[in-house]
Write an enzyme that holds these catalytic residues in place. Structure first.
Site, PDB file in Angstrom:
ATOM      1  N   ASP A  36      26.765  45.961  59.207  1.00 13.06           N
ATOM      2  CA  ASP A  36      27.645  45.864  58.448  1.00 13.06           C
ATOM      3  C   ASP A  36      28.668  43.902  58.807  1.00 13.06           C
ATOM      4  O   ASP A  36      28.938  44.420  59.775  1.00 13.06           O
ATOM      5  CB  ASP A  36      28.219  45.291  56.841  1.00 13.06           C
ATOM      6  N   ASP A  91      26.414  39.966  56.127  1.00 10.51           N
ATOM      7  CA  ASP A  91      27.683  39.651  55.277  1.00 10.51           C
ATOM      8  C   ASP A  91      27.265  37.929  54.497  1.00 10.51           C
ATOM      9  O   ASP A  91      27.385  37.153  55.389  1.00 10.51           O
ATOM     10  CB  ASP A  91      28.264  39.624  54.825  1.00 10.51           C
ATOM     11  N   GLU A 110      21.947  37.840  54.851  1.00 14.91           N
ATOM     12  CA  GLU A 110      22.454  38.184  52.752  1.00 14.91           C
ATOM     13  C   GLU A 110      22.800  36.908  52.816  1.00 14.91           C
ATOM     14  O   GLU A 110      23.715  36.201  52.845  1.00 14.91           O
ATOM     15  CB  GLU A 110      23.299  39.055  52.801  1.00 14.91           C
ATOM     16  N   HIS A 112      24.263  47.687  47.203  1.00 17.17           N
ATOM     17  CA  HIS A 112      25.586  48.655  46.708  1.00 17.17           C
ATOM     18  C   HIS A 112      26.034  47.631  45.667  1.00 17.17           C
ATOM     19  O   HIS A 112      27.460  47.207  45.515  1.00 17.17           O
ATOM     20  CB  HIS A 112      26.064  48.566  47.734  1.00 17.17           C
ATOM     21  N   ASP A 113      25.333  45.641  45.738  1.00 15.93           N
ATOM     22  CA  ASP A 113      25.800  45.224  44.329  1.00 15.93           C
ATOM     23  C   ASP A 113      25.653  44.682  43.348  1.00 15.93           C
ATOM     24  O   ASP A 113      25.535  44.336  42.230  1.00 15.93           O
ATOM     25  CB  ASP A 113      26.076  43.602  45.387  1.00 15.93           C
TER      26      ASP A 113
HETATM   27  O1  TEU Z   1      27.774  39.587  48.575  1.00 16.57           O
HETATM   28  C1  TEU Z   1      27.751  38.152  47.975  1.00 16.57           C
HETATM   29  C2  TEU Z   1      26.950  38.088  46.951  1.00 16.57           C
HETATM   30  O2  TEU Z   1      25.959  37.412  46.390  1.00 16.57           O
HETATM   31  C3  TEU Z   1      27.793  38.883  45.384  1.00 16.57           C
HETATM   32  O3  TEU Z   1      29.310  38.874  45.851  1.00 16.57           O
HETATM   33  C4  TEU Z   1      27.437  38.838  44.593  1.00 16.57           C
HETATM   34  O4  TEU Z   1      27.286  37.552  43.248  1.00 16.57           O
HETATM   35  C5  TEU Z   1      27.762  39.997  43.114  1.00 16.57           C
HETATM   36  O5  TEU Z   1      28.371  40.956  43.883  1.00 16.57           O
HETATM   37  C6  TEU Z   1      26.182  39.923  42.571  1.00 16.57           C
HETATM   38  O6  TEU Z   1      27.130  40.950  41.274  1.00 16.57           O
HETATM   39  C7  TEU Z   1      28.239  40.281  49.514  1.00 16.57           C
HETATM   40  C8  TEU Z   1      28.752  42.222  49.508  1.00 16.57           C
HETATM   41  O7  TEU Z   1      27.048  42.057  49.577  1.00 16.57           O
HETATM   42  C9  TEU Z   1      29.648  42.404  48.885  1.00 16.57           C
HETATM   43  O8  TEU Z   1      29.264  43.449  48.146  1.00 16.57           O
HETATM   44  C10 TEU Z   1      30.981  41.733  48.608  1.00 16.57           C
HETATM   45  O9  TEU Z   1      31.428  42.068  47.776  1.00 16.57           O
HETATM   46  C11 TEU Z   1      30.705  40.300  48.807  1.00 16.57           C
HETATM   47  O10 TEU Z   1      29.317  39.574  49.788  1.00 16.57           O
HETATM   48  C12 TEU Z   1      31.697  39.483  49.607  1.00 16.57           C
HETATM   49  O11 TEU Z   1      31.491  39.580  51.131  1.00 16.57           O
END
Ligand code: TEU
Length: 555
Positions: free
Chosen positions: A102, A202, A254, A328-329
């Site tokens: 990542d 990310d 992403e 994971h989000d």
């Molecule tokens: O996620 C970006 C992102 O778009 C998320 O914050 C999303 O909007 C949110 O989780 C919706 O539920 C990335 C990573 O995958 C995330 O884990 C990080 O928190 C974020 O960037 C910041 O680095």
């Protein structure tokens, strides 16, 4: 008309996403670690996947679980050492599994030495690594953080505000500064030289900010307001030229808030930027009527079909896509897009059939292959900063726990972060610690890898078969796509085809029996895979689909 994509090794990957904190704890401290992942590589290999994407494993205060990096060249102590990492990399390669890391470079941790320096004075050489604005005129603009509240925080020593689109411990890097870009490219080279195989980048579409940082339109989607600033493609092309083109590697960006046009500009075959992106169009299909994120919604399958059809049509032959239903989000795929009660097995297999039969590289998230579900949390059990901050913000506004919990439990990120369920022993076999860093889903006694191994009809074994089916039928990777009966609300059916091969994928989206009467005579055709044994035909030789039945047939 192009009916087949050009063949490339990275298009044939099936990626397994590992969230290291929650995969396997080998040390007994209640946190998953790198040695734990190495122990489980044979399991990962047995799935048939050929790449692992590791969520961040770098030194970090873990305000946002590793997405706040304080040292890009070291491993977070909780997860192990650099030697552990090298062993993991080597053992993965021995098994022909690629390792995708990542890359989190829209922001650093506030505990990164660049930021500690930058905060000291306006003349500090690192000051221009971040976005600082004079505090005399108040908060610089109306930007809000993804994690609640203003995107600006005060820095006393310089009497300025600094920008953080995520938590206040995640200050945004200033990519306009060439030195920042050089630092990032050096970090990337450091890992490539060690032998890693690629990067998941990310929120990469947020790195170029709108000039002058103007106020945002508050009705606009948050990600859209911050994304694709004017220099984005210059930066991507530079990164490609300086780093990516020098290594055999795979890249996925992403990109929340991306349109198909913006995606094509990033992954188009003539662009020399990234191989593929994660778009977010299938993620808000269950948001609230005013776009509320934490909302106990219901997925609209008609829109789901439209999203995936639109993206295929836009990209096919021009640029590559990735296909995911969770990460994971996001909440657990079976709880969100399927049915985690009576039809957990059927729907998890139906979703696997969908995911692994689409054009685009599939990303499977740990536990998805055994049908792990959302989990109940009490607010004091939340570990995710997004959930914690939102809950605090909304209770301060007067909302009650009863009002807030349904949305948080449906959508919250902690759902996917509960530990991998390996067996029936303590903590689902994840850890022998008395306290794990996050709650273990109590349903581990029923849903776990061990049980699934012993059942030939388990979700796990279906995933394996489906991954094999994708490998053995390249039409599923490279073929074109056409939706069948787009308006049928009960069925999602589509063809994947090349000039000399045609496969039909049929998914029953309901818990009732449905007739598939689209005019094809399928009785004599070969079934490639299905989540029920055999196929039921009615007197007219039409397929009688059982609840959530999924199948692929060669025409
Ligand atoms: O996620 C970006 C992102 O778009 C998320 O914050 C999303 O909007 C949110 O989780 C919706 O539920 C990335 C990573 O995958 C995330 O884990 C990080 O928190 C974020 O960037 C910041 O680095």
């Amino acid at each position: 008309m192009i009916r087949k994509e050009e063949e490339k090794w990275w298009k044939e990957l099936v990626v397994y996403q590992v969230y290291p904190r929650s995969f396997k704890d080998s040390s007994g401290n209640g946190i998953g670690d790198l040695k734990g992942i190495t122990e489980k590589l044979d399991y990962i290999k047995s799935l048939g996947v050929n790449a692992v994407w590791l969520n961040p494993v770098y030194e970090s205060p873990c305000d946002d679980m590793g997405y706040d990096i304080s040292d890009y060249r070291n491993i977070l102590r909780d997860l192990g050492t650099m030697d552990d990492f090298k062993i993991l990399l080597n053992e993965a390669h021995k098994r022909n599994i690629l390792i995708i890391m990542d890359l989190v470079v829209n922001h650093t941790s506030d505990e990164h030495e660049w930021f500690s320096e930058a905060c000291k004075s306006r003349n500090n050489p690192y000051h221009d690594y971040y976005f600082f604005k004079d505090a005399r005129n108040g908060i610089p603009n109306n930007w809000v953080s993804f994690f609640s509240g203003s995107a600006w925080d005060y820095n006393e020593p310089t009497d300025e505000y600094y920008l953080h689109i995520f938590s206040k411990k995640q200050p945004d890097l200033n990519w306009e500064n060439e030195k920042v870009r050089r630092e990032v490219y050096d970090i990337m080279k450091f890992w490539f030289e060690m032998g890693i195989d690629g990067f998941r980048m990310d929120v990469i579409n947020l790195i170029s900010k709108k000039p002058g940082l103007p106020d945002r339109d508050e009705d606009e989607d948050l990600a859209e307001s911050y994304s694709f600033g004017p220099k984005f493609h210059d930066y991507m092309k530079e990164m490609n030229r300086e780093v990516l083109s020098k290594y055999k590697c795979v890249t996925v960006g992403e990109c929340p808030g991306t349109t198909v046009e913006q995606a094509l500009d990033t992954v188009g075959y003539d662009r020399n930027e990234l191989h593929m992106i994660f778009h977010f169009d299938a993620m808000p299909l269950d948001s609230g009527p005013n776009g509320e994120h934490f909302y106990p919604g219901k997925v609209d399958y008609q829109k789901f079909k439209q999203v995936f059809t639109k993206w295929h049509k836009a990209l096919y032959g021009k640029g590559w896509n990735s296909i995911y239903l969770m990460n994971h989000d996001q909440p657990r795929a079976v709880s969100r897009f399927g049915n985690d009660g009576k039809y957990r097995e059927e729907t998890a297999k139906m979703l696997a059939t969908f995911q692994l039969s689409m054009c685009g590289t599939p990303y499977i998230y740990q536990g998805e292959e055994i049908g792990m579900t959302n989990c109940h949390f009490e607010p004091e059990e939340f570990r995710d900063i997004q959930m914690i901050n939102y809950y605090a913000e909304m209770t301060a506004k007067g909302y009650s726990k009863e009002e807030l919990l349904p949305g948080l439990l449906y959508k919250g990120r902690d759902n996917s972060r509960t530990p991998m369920q390996w067996d029936r022993t303590k903590n689902g076999g994840f850890s022998n610690a008395d306290n794990t860093w996050i709650k273990v889903n109590p349903n581990y006694e029923k849903i776990n890898v061990d049980e699934s191994e012993n059942d030939p009809d388990s979700i796990l074994n279906y995933f394996r078969k489906m991954i094999k089916a994708r490998k053995n039928n390249k039409t599923l990777v490279y073929g074109d796509y056409d939706i069948i009966e787009p308006d049928n609300e009960k069925i999602y059916a589509y063809k994947r085809f090349t000039d000399n091969d045609e496969l039909i994928v049929i998914l029953n989206l309901t818990d009732g029996e449905v007739t598939f009467n689209s005019g094809y005579n399928l009785k004599s055709k070969a079934e490639i895979i299905g989540n029920y044994s055999g196929t039921k035909f009615n007197k007219k030789n039409e397929i009688q689909l059982r609840p959530y039945e999924a199948k692929i047939i060669r025409l």
